[in-house]
Design a protein around this motif. Structure first.
Motif, mmCIF file in Angstrom:
data_model
loop_
_atom_site.group_PDB
_atom_site.id
_atom_site.type_symbol
_atom_site.label_atom_id
_atom_site.label_comp_id
_atom_site.label_asym_id
_atom_site.label_seq_id
_atom_site.Cartn_x
_atom_site.Cartn_y
_atom_site.Cartn_z
ATOM 1 N N ALA A 159 0.836 -1.204 0.000
ATOM 2 C CA ALA A 159 0.000 0.000 0.000
ATOM 3 C C ALA A 159 0.868 1.250 0.000
ATOM 4 O O ALA A 159 0.603 2.215 -0.737
ATOM 5 N N ARG A 160 1.921 1.273 0.814
ATOM 6 C CA ARG A 160 2.800 2.442 0.865
ATOM 7 C C ARG A 160 3.544 2.616 -0.460
ATOM 8 O O ARG A 160 3.730 3.744 -0.932
ATOM 9 N N GLN A 161 3.965 1.510 -1.086
ATOM 10 C CA GLN A 161 4.641 1.608 -2.380
ATOM 11 C C GLN A 161 3.712 2.240 -3.420
ATOM 12 O O GLN A 161 4.140 3.067 -4.231
ATOM 13 N N ASN A 162 2.440 1.861 -3.385
ATOM 14 C CA ASN A 162 1.482 2.428 -4.333
ATOM 15 C C ASN A 162 1.252 3.915 -4.079
ATOM 16 O O ASN A 162 1.089 4.706 -5.011
ATOM 17 N N ILE A 163 1.226 4.308 -2.799
ATOM 18 C CA ILE A 163 1.045 5.720 -2.456
ATOM 19 C C ILE A 163 2.234 6.543 -2.950
ATOM 20 O O ILE A 163 2.073 7.646 -3.492
ATOM 21 N N ILE A 164 3.445 6.020 -2.770
ATOM 22 C CA ILE A 164 4.647 6.720 -3.240
ATOM 23 C C ILE A 164 4.581 6.896 -4.757
ATOM 24 O O ILE A 164 4.863 7.965 -5.287
ATOM 25 N N GLN A 165 4.205 5.830 -5.452
ATOM 26 C CA GLN A 165 4.071 5.904 -6.920
ATOM 27 C C GLN A 165 3.088 6.998 -7.311
ATOM 28 O O GLN A 165 3.362 7.839 -8.177
ATOM 29 N N ARG A 166 1.924 7.005 -6.635
ATOM 30 C CA ARG A 166 0.874 7.983 -6.957
ATOM 31 C C ARG A 166 1.324 9.411 -6.656
ATOM 32 O O ARG A 166 1.187 10.314 -7.488
ATOM 33 N N ASP A 167 1.882 9.629 -5.471
ATOM 34 C CA ASP A 167 2.263 10.978 -5.060
ATOM 35 C C ASP A 167 3.397 11.535 -5.916
ATOM 36 O O ASP A 167 3.408 12.721 -6.260
ATOM 37 N N PHE A 168 4.371 10.687 -6.245
ATOM 38 C CA PHE A 168 5.503 11.174 -7.045
ATOM 39 C C PHE A 168 5.049 11.526 -8.458
ATOM 40 O O PHE A 168 5.496 12.525 -9.032
ATOM 41 N N LYS A 169 4.151 10.727 -9.008
ATOM 42 C CA LYS A 169 3.648 11.031 -10.348
ATOM 43 C C LYS A 169 2.862 12.337 -10.342
ATOM 44 O O LYS A 169 2.978 13.168 -11.255
ATOM 45 N N ALA A 170 2.040 12.546 -9.292
ATOM 46 C CA ALA A 170 1.267 13.789 -9.191
ATOM 47 C C ALA A 170 2.185 14.997 -9.041
ATOM 48 O O ALA A 170 1.890 16.085 -9.539
ATOM 49 N N LEU A 171 3.319 14.802 -8.372
ATOM 50 C CA LEU A 171 4.240 15.912 -8.119
ATOM 51 C C LEU A 171 5.090 16.252 -9.342
ATOM 52 O O LEU A 171 5.327 17.415 -9.648
ATOM 53 N N THR A 172 5.551 15.213 -10.061
ATOM 54 C CA THR A 172 6.540 15.440 -11.125
ATOM 55 C C THR A 172 6.054 15.062 -12.513
ATOM 56 O O THR A 172 6.689 15.415 -13.500
ATOM 57 N N GLY A 173 4.946 14.299 -12.599
ATOM 58 C CA GLY A 173 4.500 13.815 -13.899
ATOM 59 C C GLY A 173 5.315 12.638 -14.398
ATOM 60 O O GLY A 173 5.153 12.187 -15.532
#
Length: 599
Positions: A159-173
């Motif tokens: 779950a945390r790995q998925n959150i990191i993936q989501r947040d980083f994509k939202a931040l940097t594209g």
């Protein structure tokens, strides 16, 4: 700083992993690539572990992926700017969380000093994870150790790995992250959170400056050698490799997945369920290669589970049975004994989904339209109705059976006789009836697990060499009921210590596997069947746990929080799971003593 050098045995094992090395106490993955001009680029990644076995697993995964990833890095790698922005985002969010927590303390706290102690423990825990990695040593300070367990469990979760993936994509594209890149971001996230907790009052007044400072010190994750020129990085193209470099066989995928889960502390019982699932899936579908699985195969697998004998998997012979043999056996059974429960079917489908996701993360080309998550059915039976609980009257009757009143022999402990054998079969059900602890938690006790806290004798339930606990919430202290003390349980423990026993109940261990719980389950089944006959079909060792929960939840003085701390259940919300303090032993003891004497 103390520098630790690898032992000769470590050096020999590391030779088999060409990219594995050690920096201080922590292992790192390191690979050097040639530039088109003279010089090299040196890529280093801290594995965040001091455990060599875990480092081997991580190194193999990253090495297998790196041949593909290295070429991709030239076009879409995580840049220094992205990393700085990620660090700044982590620090900003964590500072907001800390400030909100301070505000909560101001309005809700009855003991500011205790709140400060808990905040400091959180700060110390983040600092330790930052210094030692996800699999480093624990702390001698109980409160810091508790926070370490929570942090490490969270950061290791899917779950945390998925959150990191989501947040980083939202931040940097940035597009889909590789496992190599996710590992980098976790390291940077830990550095940012540690800084927010340990320096937020003074050094983090300027978030951007703090992020730059942290990145300068953490940038060895992807750092050129000092002598390399400042020209743009040019990597030699990676050799041509097939997309699926790892074995796509279902059993091989499960084996690799279990290796990683085992290093993260997942209990062996859960890992065996994945292995059992793989055998069942290949038997029922005839498919071993995960690349060949289609949605129709998953749907057909679900349909077949409704036709299996309810008892499938309980006999060792089931592992080698063919689909035809399984279905022929089911055809001879009455309808009420055919078809797995909805809960079991949904668990199998969940396992399929996790295995497919794991294979996809490894780079194996699974079918993109395969969605096992769409197949689970809604359960029509409430969880509380699935397991039968003992009644108080039934337990009075149970503890009048031969195991507690006199047996023929220790081997025939369920047959009437003149001797009482105070062994694991005698004590374990009694401990279960007065604590609500799980079967494996009791069967795997060591003499050292019986401790005294605040003058109160308790069971200390936590991970040990003999057994794993179910989850982080299962780690707890449970006071010992006065009835057990009167029966001589503490004397039994002292005798085991005097003999130097590693196990409190060596008679419950299976010689072949070294496990304790399954033998206890079989003996309990024999006792229940002889005591209650067909009336006891729904009763098992787990029914003792339901009995304790049912008894205490109807005692007005026993709050939900106290009951959860006794049986090892997770807190009801994020605040309780993260910030609530463990119930003091004296309060737990008062609740435990509300359970009636049964023998």
């Amino acid at each position: 700083m103390t520098v630790s050098y690898p032992s000769q045995s470590d050096l020999k094992r590391m030779l088999n992993q060409p990219h594995l090395s050690k920096r201080g106490n922590t292992y790192q993955w390191r690979r050097r690539l040639r530039r088109q001009s003279t010089g090299i680029v040196d890529i280093k990644l801290s594995l965040g572990t001091t455990d060599l076995r875990c480092a081997h697993i991580l190194s193999r995964r990253i090495s297998a992926e790196s041949d593909i990833v290295m070429e991709q890095l030239r076009h879409q790698h995580i840049t220094s700017d992205m990393a700085r922005r990620w660090l700044a985002s982590v620090i900003t969010k964590e500072r907001e969380k800390i400030e909100n927590l301070k505000l909560l303390h101001r309005f809700d706290s009855r003991d500011p000093a205790d709140d400060n102690r808990h905040d400091q423990a959180t700060a110390d825990a983040w600092a330790k994870v930052n210094a030692d990695g996800l699999h480093g040593a624990t702390s001698d300070e109980p409160l810091v150790s508790l926070n370490l367990d929570i942090i490490r469990d969270d950061l290791s979760s899917e779950a945390r790995q998925n959150i990191i993936q989501r947040d980083f994509k939202a931040l940097t594209g940035h597009p889909q992250l590789s496992a190599f890149e996710r590992a980098k971001l976790v390291s940077l996230l830990i550095a940012g959170k540690s800084a927010a907790w340990n320096r937020h009052e003074e050094a983090l007044a300027d978030i951007e400056t703090a992020a730059d400072d942290l990145w300068d010190r953490a940038s060895q994750l992807l750092t050129p050698e000092p002598e390399a020129p400042a020209a743009p990085l040019q990597l030699v193209p990676a050799p041509e490799v097939e997309a699926d470099t790892l074995d796509p066989d279902m059993h091989a995928v499960v084996s690799r997945m279990n290796d990683m889960k085992r290093s993260e502390g997942i209990e062996e019982k859960t890992l065996r369920q994945y292995e059992s699932f793989a055998g069942l899936f290949t038997t029922l579908t005839g498919i071993r290669d995960v690349r060949q699985i289609r949605q129709t195969d998953a749907t057909g697998f679900r349909a077949a589970l409704y036709k299996l004998p309810k008892s499938w998997g309980k006999s060792p012979a089931d592992r080698n049975a063919t689909r035809e043999e399984i279905m022929a056996r089911a055809a001879k059974l009455p309808p009420e004994k055919v078809g797995l429960s909805i809960g079991t079917i949904n668990r199998h489908l969940e396992h399929l989904g996790q295995i497919i996701e794991w294979a996809s993360d490894e780079g194996i080309a699974v079918n993109s339209k395969l969605k096992p998550g769409k197949l689970p059915r809604k359960d029509t039976v409430r969880d509380c109705d699935k397991k039968q609980a003992f009644t108080e009257a039934e337990l009075h009757r149970l503890f009048k059976s031969p195991a507690w009143t006199g047996s023929k022999s220790e081997h025939h402990q369920t047959d009437p006789g003149t001797n009482i054998y105070r062994n694991g079969v005698y004590w374990s059900p009694l401990v279960g009836a007065f604590t609500g602890a799980r079967r494996e938690e009791i069967a795997g006790l060591a003499p050292a697990d019986i401790v005294e806290r605040d003058g109160i004798p308790c069971l200390s339930i936590e991970d040990s060499e003999m057994r794993r606990i179910k989850n982080i919430s299962s780690k707890r202290l449970v006071p010992i009921h006065s009835s057990l003390i009167t029966l001589g349980f503490l004397d039994f423990v002292e005798a085991a210590r005097a003999k130097g026993q590693a196990e409190l109940f060596p008679d419950l261990r299976e010689p072949a596997t070294g496990k304790h719980g399954r033998k206890l389950g079989r003996r309990m089944r024999q006792i229940v069947d002889k005591t209650f006959g067909t009336e006891g079909a729904g009763l098992s060792f787990h029914s003792l746990r339901h009995y304790v929960q049912g008894m205490l939840e109807h005692v007005p003085e026993v709050t939900d929080k106290v009951l959860r701390d006794i049986v090892g259940h997770e807190g009801k919300d994020t605040h309780e799971r993260t910030y609530s303090k463990p119930t003091p032993p004296a309060v737990l003891q008062a609740a435990i003593e509300r359970l009636p004497a049964l023998i």
